[in-house]
Design a protein around this motif. Sequence first.
Motif, mmCIF file in Angstrom:
data_model
loop_
_atom_site.group_PDB
_atom_site.id
_atom_site.type_symbol
_atom_site.label_atom_id
_atom_site.label_comp_id
_atom_site.label_asym_id
_atom_site.label_seq_id
_atom_site.Cartn_x
_atom_site.Cartn_y
_atom_site.Cartn_z
ATOM 1 N N PHE A 134 -25.931 28.548 -15.185
ATOM 2 C CA PHE A 134 -25.393 29.560 -16.089
ATOM 3 C C PHE A 134 -26.152 30.875 -15.933
ATOM 4 C CE2 PHE A 134 -25.339 31.883 -20.075
ATOM 5 C CZ PHE A 134 -23.987 31.919 -20.389
ATOM 6 N N VAL A 135 -27.470 30.791 -15.893
ATOM 7 C CA VAL A 135 -28.299 31.996 -15.760
ATOM 8 C C VAL A 135 -27.984 32.738 -14.469
ATOM 9 C CG1 VAL A 135 -30.661 32.830 -15.441
ATOM 10 C CG2 VAL A 135 -30.171 31.146 -17.223
ATOM 11 N N LEU A 136 -27.998 32.012 -13.354
ATOM 12 C CA LEU A 136 -27.771 32.664 -12.065
ATOM 13 C C LEU A 136 -26.342 33.194 -11.933
ATOM 14 C CD1 LEU A 136 -29.660 30.214 -9.670
ATOM 15 C CD2 LEU A 136 -30.410 32.492 -10.403
ATOM 16 N N THR A 137 -25.385 32.428 -12.417
ATOM 17 C CA THR A 137 -23.982 32.798 -12.254
ATOM 18 C C THR A 137 -23.575 33.950 -13.156
ATOM 19 O OG1 THR A 137 -23.390 30.550 -11.586
ATOM 20 C CG2 THR A 137 -21.604 31.956 -12.367
ATOM 21 N N TYR A 138 -23.895 33.859 -14.418
ATOM 22 C CA TYR A 138 -23.357 34.818 -15.382
ATOM 23 C C TYR A 138 -24.345 35.902 -15.813
ATOM 24 C CZ TYR A 138 -19.480 31.580 -15.636
ATOM 25 O OH TYR A 138 -18.417 30.789 -15.311
ATOM 26 N N LEU A 139 -25.603 35.574 -15.937
ATOM 27 C CA LEU A 139 -26.545 36.596 -16.387
ATOM 28 C C LEU A 139 -27.017 37.471 -15.225
ATOM 29 C CD1 LEU A 139 -28.612 34.659 -19.073
ATOM 30 C CD2 LEU A 139 -26.331 35.707 -19.202
ATOM 31 N N LEU A 140 -27.198 36.858 -14.039
ATOM 32 C CA LEU A 140 -27.608 37.625 -12.865
ATOM 33 C C LEU A 140 -26.461 37.897 -11.894
ATOM 34 C CD1 LEU A 140 -31.155 36.184 -12.082
ATOM 35 C CD2 LEU A 140 -30.511 38.174 -13.451
ATOM 36 N N GLY B 144 -12.388 22.183 -10.528
ATOM 37 C CA GLY B 144 -12.825 23.242 -9.631
ATOM 38 C C GLY B 144 -14.188 22.921 -9.047
ATOM 39 N N LEU B 145 -14.207 22.433 -7.839
ATOM 40 C CA LEU B 145 -15.444 21.926 -7.243
ATOM 41 C C LEU B 145 -16.290 23.006 -6.577
ATOM 42 C CD1 LEU B 145 -14.126 18.566 -5.747
ATOM 43 C CD2 LEU B 145 -15.173 18.999 -7.986
ATOM 44 N N SER B 146 -15.884 24.256 -6.686
ATOM 45 C CA SER B 146 -16.698 25.329 -6.115
ATOM 46 C C SER B 146 -18.005 25.512 -6.865
ATOM 47 C CB SER B 146 -15.920 26.647 -6.117
ATOM 48 O OG SER B 146 -15.656 27.069 -7.447
ATOM 49 N N ILE B 147 -18.104 24.944 -8.077
ATOM 50 C CA ILE B 147 -19.344 25.065 -8.852
ATOM 51 C C ILE B 147 -20.109 23.742 -8.900
ATOM 52 C CG2 ILE B 147 -18.464 26.970 -10.239
ATOM 53 C CD1 ILE B 147 -17.997 24.981 -12.529
ATOM 54 N N ARG B 148 -19.646 22.749 -8.147
ATOM 55 C CA ARG B 148 -20.291 21.435 -8.139
ATOM 56 C C ARG B 148 -20.676 21.052 -6.709
ATOM 57 N NH1 ARG B 148 -17.672 15.556 -10.015
ATOM 58 N NH2 ARG B 148 -19.679 14.468 -10.201
ATOM 59 N N ALA B 149 -21.881 20.536 -6.535
ATOM 60 C CA ALA B 149 -22.335 20.064 -5.227
ATOM 61 C C ALA B 149 -22.489 18.552 -5.253
ATOM 62 C CB ALA B 149 -23.661 20.712 -4.850
ATOM 63 N N PHE B 150 -22.072 17.901 -4.169
ATOM 64 C CA PHE B 150 -22.243 16.465 -4.013
ATOM 65 C C PHE B 150 -23.399 16.206 -3.050
ATOM 66 C CE2 PHE B 150 -17.910 17.095 -5.385
ATOM 67 C CZ PHE B 150 -17.743 16.103 -6.343
ATOM 68 N N ARG B 151 -23.775 14.935 -2.913
ATOM 69 C CA ARG B 151 -24.990 14.620 -2.164
ATOM 70 C C ARG B 151 -24.893 15.018 -0.694
ATOM 71 N NH1 ARG B 151 -23.192 9.194 -3.594
ATOM 72 N NH2 ARG B 151 -22.248 8.149 -1.814
ATOM 73 N N GLU B 152 -23.753 14.773 -0.047
ATOM 74 C CA GLU B 152 -23.628 15.130 1.363
ATOM 75 C C GLU B 152 -23.675 16.647 1.552
ATOM 76 O OE1 GLU B 152 -23.806 13.205 3.965
ATOM 77 O OE2 GLU B 152 -24.063 11.485 2.634
ATOM 78 N N GLU B 153 -23.059 17.364 0.644
ATOM 79 C CA GLU B 153 -23.106 18.814 0.706
ATOM 80 C C GLU B 153 -24.527 19.324 0.487
ATOM 81 O OE1 GLU B 153 -18.630 19.665 -1.081
ATOM 82 O OE2 GLU B 153 -20.341 19.469 -2.432
ATOM 83 N N THR B 154 -25.239 18.659 -0.431
ATOM 84 C CA THR B 154 -26.614 19.058 -0.706
ATOM 85 C C THR B 154 -27.514 18.764 0.485
ATOM 86 O OG1 THR B 154 -26.251 18.652 -3.072
ATOM 87 C CG2 THR B 154 -28.535 18.777 -2.319
ATOM 88 N N LEU C 125 -20.372 23.639 -21.143
ATOM 89 C CA LEU C 125 -19.635 24.803 -20.639
ATOM 90 C C LEU C 125 -19.318 24.633 -19.159
ATOM 91 C CD1 LEU C 125 -20.246 28.532 -21.394
ATOM 92 C CD2 LEU C 125 -20.143 27.788 -19.024
ATOM 93 N N TRP C 126 -20.286 24.133 -18.394
ATOM 94 C CA TRP C 126 -20.069 23.920 -16.958
ATOM 95 C C TRP C 126 -18.906 22.954 -16.720
ATOM 96 C CZ3 TRP C 126 -21.387 19.383 -13.977
ATOM 97 C CH2 TRP C 126 -21.302 19.559 -12.586
ATOM 98 N N VAL C 127 -18.842 21.872 -17.501
ATOM 99 C CA VAL C 127 -17.736 20.915 -17.353
ATOM 100 C C VAL C 127 -16.410 21.565 -17.732
ATOM 101 C CG1 VAL C 127 -16.795 18.706 -18.113
ATOM 102 C CG2 VAL C 127 -19.252 18.929 -17.725
ATOM 103 N N PHE C 128 -16.401 22.333 -18.825
ATOM 104 C CA PHE C 128 -15.174 23.022 -19.224
ATOM 105 C C PHE C 128 -14.726 24.002 -18.142
ATOM 106 C CE2 PHE C 128 -15.772 21.131 -23.259
ATOM 107 C CZ PHE C 128 -14.659 21.378 -24.059
ATOM 108 N N LYS C 129 -15.680 24.662 -17.501
ATOM 109 C CA LYS C 129 -15.328 25.574 -16.410
ATOM 110 C C LYS C 129 -14.752 24.820 -15.216
ATOM 111 C CE LYS C 129 -15.970 29.817 -17.675
ATOM 112 N NZ LYS C 129 -14.810 30.751 -17.659
ATOM 113 N N MET C 130 -15.266 23.639 -14.940
ATOM 114 C CA MET C 130 -14.701 22.837 -13.841
ATOM 115 C C MET C 130 -13.232 22.530 -14.098
ATOM 116 S SD MET C 130 -17.131 20.039 -12.067
ATOM 117 C CE MET C 130 -17.353 19.011 -13.505
ATOM 118 N N TYR C 131 -12.883 22.341 -15.375
ATOM 119 C CA TYR C 131 -11.506 22.003 -15.712
ATOM 120 C C TYR C 131 -10.691 23.221 -16.128
ATOM 121 C CZ TYR C 131 -12.404 17.085 -15.031
ATOM 122 O OH TYR C 131 -12.695 15.875 -14.461
ATOM 123 N N GLY C 132 -11.220 24.409 -15.832
ATOM 124 C CA GLY C 132 -10.399 25.604 -15.849
ATOM 125 C C GLY C 132 -10.318 26.380 -17.142
ATOM 126 N N HIS C 133 -11.184 26.080 -18.133
ATOM 127 C CA HIS C 133 -11.072 26.875 -19.355
ATOM 128 C C HIS C 133 -11.587 28.287 -19.089
ATOM 129 C CE1 HIS C 133 -10.153 26.913 -23.658
ATOM 130 N NE2 HIS C 133 -11.011 27.939 -23.670
#
Length: 282
Positions: free
Chosen positions: A249-255, A144-154, A98-106
Amino acid sequence: MAEYTHPEMLVDTEWVAAHLDDPTVRIVESDEDILLYDVGHIANAIKVDWQSELQDQVVRDYVNKDAFGKLIGGKGIGNDHTLVFYGDRNNWWACYALWVFKMYGHQDCRIMNGGRQKWIDEGRPFTTDRPNHAAVTYTASGPGLSIRAFREETLEHSNARKPLIDVRSPGEYSGELTHMADYPQEGALRGGHIPGAKNVPWGQAVAPDGTFKSADELKGLYEDGAGLSSGDEVVAYCRIGERSSHTWFVLTYLLGYPNVRNYDGSWTEWGNLVGVPIEKDV
């Protein structure tokens, strides 16, 4: 499920059973054990293989948006379909897909609460027949990279002492283990955790029957236990990003946390990097 911030992101097994032949719905199975689908699956469910289909086989990354669109359209999934994901291991890989599908805009993606095991526990039928959906044109967007973190960002996130959630087991987090217990081949040179990370193992978010815990229980876990608050910018990680997608998923959608990213490079990247700090509890 009404107490969640976005209860529409979950459906129960009864809902799925009532929509097996709904032409506006596509059911998607994504498992850790990629052979389970062939043993038996929900009628009309489409298999998505996280290993051979979603991930580029040359570069350690996801397939690009054109390849993703071709893959998904070829399975008979259109942009307007309601997608319901389910899988084994309490929907761990279903959340990853689901996370990957969300990155690609579904737009309309949901999880079947309780996953594959709950369907089995309720005595609902499986089939070995594969659906015969006609291929369609699927147009992916992003990523959509707003839901993905890379190593430098981390690393920047850690240095700024912003909230990090390590969803691995306590042994992995402490540094006692350099790999997940069942995956010695996917270890790292160093054990431990990213500085400042709090340990909330992903499986604590689910009840014994595999469904998600109540909103109050989840708030107790992440807010009372780990000190998060809803306005926080949070990065979650694990070993390769699969368990942390469940927490995302829990933090984003359930909480309803508005700014959560999944660091899918996770410990197999961080634990092998030159020049980045770690912490240990052993």
